[in-house]
Design a protein around this motif. Sequence first.
Motif, short mmCIF file in Angstrom:
data_model
loop_
_atom_site.label_atom_id
_atom_site.label_comp_id
_atom_site.label_asym_id
_atom_site.label_seq_id
_atom_site.Cartn_x
_atom_site.Cartn_y
_atom_site.Cartn_z
N MET A 67 0.86 -0.03 4.01
CA MET A 67 0.61 0.13 5.19
C MET A 67 1.11 -0.91 6.40
SD MET A 67 0.99 3.83 5.51
CE MET A 67 0.00 4.30 6.80
N GLN A 68 0.76 -0.74 7.86
CA GLN A 68 0.34 -1.34 8.52
C GLN A 68 -0.54 -1.18 9.23
OE1 GLN A 68 2.73 -4.18 8.35
NE2 GLN A 68 2.65 -3.51 6.35
N HIS A 69 -1.14 -1.71 10.48
CA HIS A 69 -1.87 -1.63 10.79
C HIS A 69 -2.18 -1.57 12.30
CE1 HIS A 69 -6.15 -0.06 12.29
NE2 HIS A 69 -6.12 -1.72 13.02
N LEU A 70 -1.70 -1.15 13.13
CA LEU A 70 -1.38 -1.49 14.40
C LEU A 70 -2.25 -1.21 15.39
CD1 LEU A 70 1.53 -1.04 16.38
CD2 LEU A 70 0.96 1.63 16.90
N ARG A 71 -2.78 -2.01 16.36
CA ARG A 71 -3.67 -1.52 17.83
C ARG A 71 -3.37 -2.40 19.08
NH1 ARG A 71 -5.72 -6.46 17.00
NH2 ARG A 71 -5.01 -7.81 18.48
N VAL A 72 -3.16 -1.46 19.52
CA VAL A 72 -2.49 -1.09 21.34
C VAL A 72 -3.56 -0.80 22.37
CG1 VAL A 72 -1.32 -0.03 23.01
CG2 VAL A 72 -0.86 0.28 19.93
N VAL A 109 -8.56 1.05 24.09
CA VAL A 109 -7.63 0.22 22.32
C VAL A 109 -7.79 1.67 21.33
CG1 VAL A 109 -8.61 -1.04 20.70
CG2 VAL A 109 -9.30 -1.61 22.53
N VAL A 110 -6.40 1.76 20.74
CA VAL A 110 -6.19 2.69 20.31
C VAL A 110 -5.62 1.76 19.16
CG1 VAL A 110 -4.37 4.68 19.67
CG2 VAL A 110 -5.27 4.05 22.49
N MET A 111 -6.38 2.85 18.25
CA MET A 111 -5.41 1.50 16.91
C MET A 111 -5.19 2.87 15.72
SD MET A 111 -8.55 -1.02 15.52
CE MET A 111 -9.79 0.63 16.40
N ALA A 122 -0.14 -5.19 18.78
CA ALA A 122 -0.69 -6.22 17.38
C ALA A 122 -0.15 -5.90 16.83
CB ALA A 122 -1.70 -6.65 17.32
N VAL A 123 0.33 -5.73 15.55
CA VAL A 123 0.51 -5.80 13.63
C VAL A 123 -0.25 -6.46 12.71
CG1 VAL A 123 2.27 -4.37 11.98
CG2 VAL A 123 2.79 -3.93 15.16
N GLU A 124 -0.76 -6.31 11.82
CA GLU A 124 -0.80 -6.74 10.60
C GLU A 124 -0.96 -6.04 9.87
OE1 GLU A 124 -5.13 -7.92 11.57
OE2 GLU A 124 -5.73 -6.00 11.94
N SER A 125 -0.51 -6.34 8.91
CA SER A 125 -0.68 -6.17 7.05
C SER A 125 -1.36 -5.53 6.62
CB SER A 125 0.06 -6.92 6.06
OG SER A 125 0.63 -5.96 5.07
N VAL A 126 -2.10 -4.33 6.27
CA VAL A 126 -3.28 -3.92 5.53
C VAL A 126 -2.61 -4.05 3.86
CG1 VAL A 126 -4.56 -1.61 4.89
CG2 VAL A 126 -3.93 -1.86 6.96
N ASP A 127 -3.85 -5.15 3.46
CA ASP A 127 -3.58 -5.33 1.76
C ASP A 127 -4.17 -4.12 0.91
OD1 ASP A 127 -2.68 -7.27 2.33
OD2 ASP A 127 -4.59 -8.21 2.32
N THR A 128 -5.13 -2.98 0.93
CA THR A 128 -5.26 -1.85 0.51
C THR A 128 -6.84 -1.31 1.44
OG1 THR A 128 -6.67 -4.37 -0.98
CG2 THR A 128 -7.25 -2.06 -0.92
N SER A 129 -5.82 -0.06 1.20
CA SER A 129 -5.88 1.41 1.58
C SER A 129 -6.57 2.24 0.96
CB SER A 129 -4.98 1.54 2.62
OG SER A 129 -5.07 2.90 3.05
N LEU A 130 -7.45 2.70 0.98
CA LEU A 130 -7.81 3.84 0.36
C LEU A 130 -8.16 4.88 0.86
CD1 LEU A 130 -10.71 1.44 -1.78
CD2 LEU A 130 -7.89 2.78 -2.55
#
Length: 319
Positions: A1-6, A43-45, A72-80
């Motif tokens: 998953m990728q975390h998107l922040r707008v 801010v929308v995430m 902005a986009v960053e990688s999510v290493d762990t998502s439960l």
Amino acid sequence: MQHLRVVSPSAATADVVDLLRSSPAATNVVVLPDCAVDPPGDVVMADVAREALSPILDRLTDMGLGRDGSIAVESVDTSLSHHATRAQDAAPGLPEDALVWQEVVDRTEAESRTSLGYLALMALATTIGMIGVLFDQPILVVGAMVTGPDFGPLAAISVGLVGRRWRTAGRAAATLAAGFAAGFAASVLMALLLQAWGLADQATLLADRPQTSFIWAPDALSWVVGALAGAAGMISLTSGRSGVLVGVLISVTTVPAVGNAAVALAYGVGEEATGSLAQFAINVAMIVAGAVVCLLIQRTWWRFQGRTASGQVRATSDS
């Protein structure tokens, strides 16, 4: 998953939220009203499956948020999260295969710039390669291949050609030329110093060097290996597999070829210098050709794979 922040101007926030909620590959949508200060806005995430990220970024860019807000986009290493798992399952293809064009462009833009660190590494790598070839030490040649940062500008040239980003391609070509010029000059200086110190001379260069003779004797395999290395390097770049890139660097002979051309000219062995420069030119041309072909195939295939997701996003957001 990728975390998107707008960061979105308040007037556009509803459209951003509708866009994210319309995609089955997006989840965990959060809105923080009037939270952003510079630029001002909301801010929308959200968490977005990597496979569906590119069309969403296209739509956000079309809405002017790259200009009036921020993306902005960053990688999510762990998502439960069950919701994240469901979003991942809804996206077409596999995340490892996904081509996020905006990410590739941003990464290669950085590689197209000429920095002092890049020039220093090119000078050091080429000099190490020159010493390795001169003394027939393949370990040093491999070390020079891994140390040299020349694949970055080569990848930037390829992305620039495919995306018709001529400015990026031109800047990357200038960076590549500057790096090899620095490496050539440093290698000539080192060759002359070795001669002055009595450690090497023309006889050393003319001696039998079976372990590294391929550096100045290109053949048909030079063309094949260069193209394959370019394709493998582009896959490494688009998928984030850094281990593959190390193997790519070891398989090409650009850096040691320039180093050997430098010492051959310094010692007056023109024929070997010509062969080394030919090896260098073949590798550069075929790396770019292989990378361009690979990237074109990836873009075509991923557009086909992501057609459903992109269509869903566009249809819902336009309605």
